[in-house]
Write an enzyme that holds these catalytic residues in place. Structure first.
Site, PDB file in Angstrom:
ATOM      1  CG  HIS A 144      -1.820   1.219   1.218  1.00  0.00           C
ATOM      2  ND1 HIS A 144      -3.068   1.185   0.657  1.00  0.00           N
ATOM      3  CD2 HIS A 144      -1.628   2.478   1.641  1.00  0.00           C
ATOM      4  CE1 HIS A 144      -3.620   2.385   0.746  1.00  0.00           C
ATOM      5  NE2 HIS A 144      -2.760   3.196   1.348  1.00  0.00           N
ATOM      6  CB  CYS A 145       1.948   3.466  -2.655  1.00  0.00           C
ATOM      7  SG  CYS A 145       3.133   4.787  -2.879  1.00  0.00           S
TER       8      CYS A 145
END
EC number: 2.3.1.225
Lengths: 367, 237
Positions: free
Chosen positions: A214-215
């Site tokens: 998850h950026c």
């Protein structure tokens, strides 16, 4: 006996998304609104869809229901998305992307184009890579990373959709690589047997196909459907920084002294600083894809949250691995995006199981 | 009793990780589970049974219909799981009819689904043989699923030059190529797969009262087949 009593007390337990989630807080607010609501409100709803009930909607679009069961916020009728309840760092990244190109366009481009010999290709390349970087930024951060639908593998209805004990254990199945079996896990929140590499993202609150990570900076997951955009974003941001730096250096040389071109100096400093993070990540992703692992798998293997200070090694028992590094890289970088399983703008009928949040299972009664 | 059919079939006793015994795991249908507390056919009360007498749950609620609808009550879903021996890089489904997998729970001389007890309001047997085997032969199942797998393999193939060139071109043109192609392209492999499933349903399956659920609808997580709700023998006669 148990079956009978349960059926009598709870014959049709309907988990409609609106009721199950927000019955207490929001019902009173929306009950009086007639089905023909004002166009302004409708437009607002279309522009930004957050997690709130649509009890008065006649047709149910996927994105409206998806906003209930996940943490996504949708814009422009489901065309763009981001994740709620985060620090919204993607806005910062957006500003960091746009600010230098605006400064460059205002103070540098005209001068370079007219007065500096040989600067034209650099300017064109700079704009080209910046556009690519911007397009990749939007594609990575605002499109579907590979969200999987919920409740596809519902086991049973009784005892509040109780999960059997078998569904809590990791199962091991044969794979094409010897001594590297596939391990499958059942997602107790999404109620599906996750395909290998899929993982539940706690921030988005949904399972993502080929979950990479998850950026935080893009405020979206990186999964099967936006992995290539993400890589393109990293590489194009490095390249656009390089060409911007080159352009500004040319201007500075032509102008003679830094005091004659302060914006060039500022942009050179900016590029010299901002290039490092995407560059490191890009190199790191080259190593990871070369050894056929996702960031998620790698971080689990090294048991750390910080990837940068570990040496990338070949994972043990990786059923995905192939003989050659190039093929490993290709398989991850060019993986087909596949079908958008929860197409945001499609409609669905009321009572669609994919858009229910079932109660979190209370397990191990027997044990 | 967190046990899997695989552990039982290979005879290793501890845990789901079969590598410790040195033998490779066997394939089984991960959707199945066992229930020991159930109401036996012909009995009135729910009671605990031994593990040998456990019910094997082989069909599941039809989540493709809203709860409370007539279809939800009258139909069930049998799931053909994903299988990975061929490749990890594209989805493919098990071609075996449920009950014929290498590590399925099998009972001797049982060719059809034989109900043994009630659980969750439905009848189940004691083996992995699902009620689907009353409608489809193992050969037919293999042929249909093989064809479906063929489409998926083609659609999710990475190493074709077409895919790689297309990717490169797409990136270099700011993703406008894929946008334009989506308007002009003929039906993709995945759309052809939907057509094929529809055709099989129309030509063969719907006459028998069963239907393959669109694999796109189940996100290729499993190949789901809708069957009529199985009835206990007493009610049938």
């Amino acid at each position: 006996m148990r079956l009978h009593s349960r059926q009598a007390s709870n014959p049709h337990r309907q988990y409609s998304a609106a009721q199950s989630l927000h019955s207490s807080s929001d019902d009173s607010e929306h009950k009086e609104i007639p089905s023909t609501m004002g166009w302004a409100k409708r437009l607002m709803r279309w522009m930004v869809t957050v997690d709130q009930p649509h009890t008065f909607e006649t047709s149910l679009k996927n994105y409206q229901s998806l906003a209930h069961v996940t943490n996504y916020i949708f814009f422009c009728g489901g065309r763009l998305r981001t994740v709620a309840k985060t620090k919204y760092l993607s806005v910062l990244v957006l500003v960091m992307l746009i600010a230098p190109i605006v400064l460059f366009s205002v103070f540098e481009t005209g001068y370079l184009w007219k007065h500096v010999a040989g600067a034209k290709p650099c300017v064109v390349l700079c704009y080209y890579f910046w556009t690519l970087c911007f397009a990749s930024f939007i594609s990575t951060g605002a499109t579907d990373p590979g969200t999987l639908p919920r409740n596809i593998h519902l086991a049973q209805l009784q005892d509040d959709y109780k999960l059997p004990l078998e569904y809590y254990s990791i199962i091991t199945l044969p794979s094409p690589v010897a001594n590297a079996p596939v391990r499958l896990k059942y997602c107790t929140t999404c109620r599906i047997w996750r395909p290998p590499r899929a993982s539940h993202c706690a921030v988005c609150d949904s399972c993502i196909l080929s979950f990479d990570h998850h950026c935080d900076w893009l405020n979206n997951c990186i999964g099967q459907r936006n992995h290539r955009y993400f890589l393109a974003f990293l590489f194009s941001s490095v390249l656009s920084s390089i060409w911007l730096l080159t352009c500004c250096a040319l201007k500075l040389r032509h102008a003679g002294s830094p005091s004659a071109a302060p914006v060039s100096l500022l942009l050179i400093c900016y590029c010299a600083v901002s290039i490092w993070y995407p560059l490191l990540l890009a190199i790191y992703h080259l190593f990871l894809t070369g050894t056929q692992q996702t960031t998620h798998e790698y971080l689990k293997a090294v048991d750390s949250r910080n990837p940068i200070f570990h040496k990338v090694t070949h994972p043990e028992r990786n059923p995905f691995v192939t003989g050659s590094c190039a093929r490993n890289m290709l398989l991850l970088m060019c993986q087909p995006r596949g079908y958008d399983f929860l197409h945001t703008r499609s409609e669905h009928q009321a009572g669609d199981w994919r858009f229910f949040r079932l109660p979190i299972p209370h397990s191990f009664e027997k044990v | 009793m967190p046990k899997s059919e695989a552990t039982e079939a290979t005879g290793s006793k501890s845990g789901p990780d079969l590598l410790e015994g040195g033998n490779n795991p066997l394939f089984f249908n991960c959707h199945e589970f066992l229930v020991t507390k159930y109401r036996e056919l012909g009995e009135e009360v729910v009671r605990e049974h031994t593990e040998d007498e456990a019910l094997c749950i082989t069909h599941f609620p039809n989540i493709y219909c809203p709860q409370g609808s007539v279809e939800f009550d009258r139909t069930r879903i049998v799931r053909l799981p994903r299988r990975f021996e061929e490749s990890m890089h594209y989805p493919s489904f098990s071609t075996e009819l449920p009950g014929h997998e290498p590590a399925a729970l099998q009972r001797e001389d049982e060719a059809r689904f034989t109900p043994a007890g009630f659980h969750d309001g439905h009848v189940f047997g004691r083996s992995s043989l699902s009620p689907l085997s009353n409608y489809v032969s193992p050969e037919e199942c293999r042929d249909v699923v093989r064809a479906i797998n063929g489409y998926l393999k083609e659609a999710y193939r990475v190493q074709g030059t077409q895919n790689i060139l297309f990717n490169a071109l797409d990136v270099l043109t700011f993703y406008t190529v894929s946008l334009l192609l989506s308007y002009f392209r003929r039906r993709t492999q995945l759309e052809q797969l939907e057509d094929y499933v529809e055709e099989v349903n129309e030509r063969f399956f719907e006459k028998r009262g069963i239907r393959i659920i669109s694999p796109r609808r189940s996100a290729y997580l499993s190949l789901d087949i809708q069957i009529p709700r199985p009835v206990p023998p007493a009610a049938r006669s």
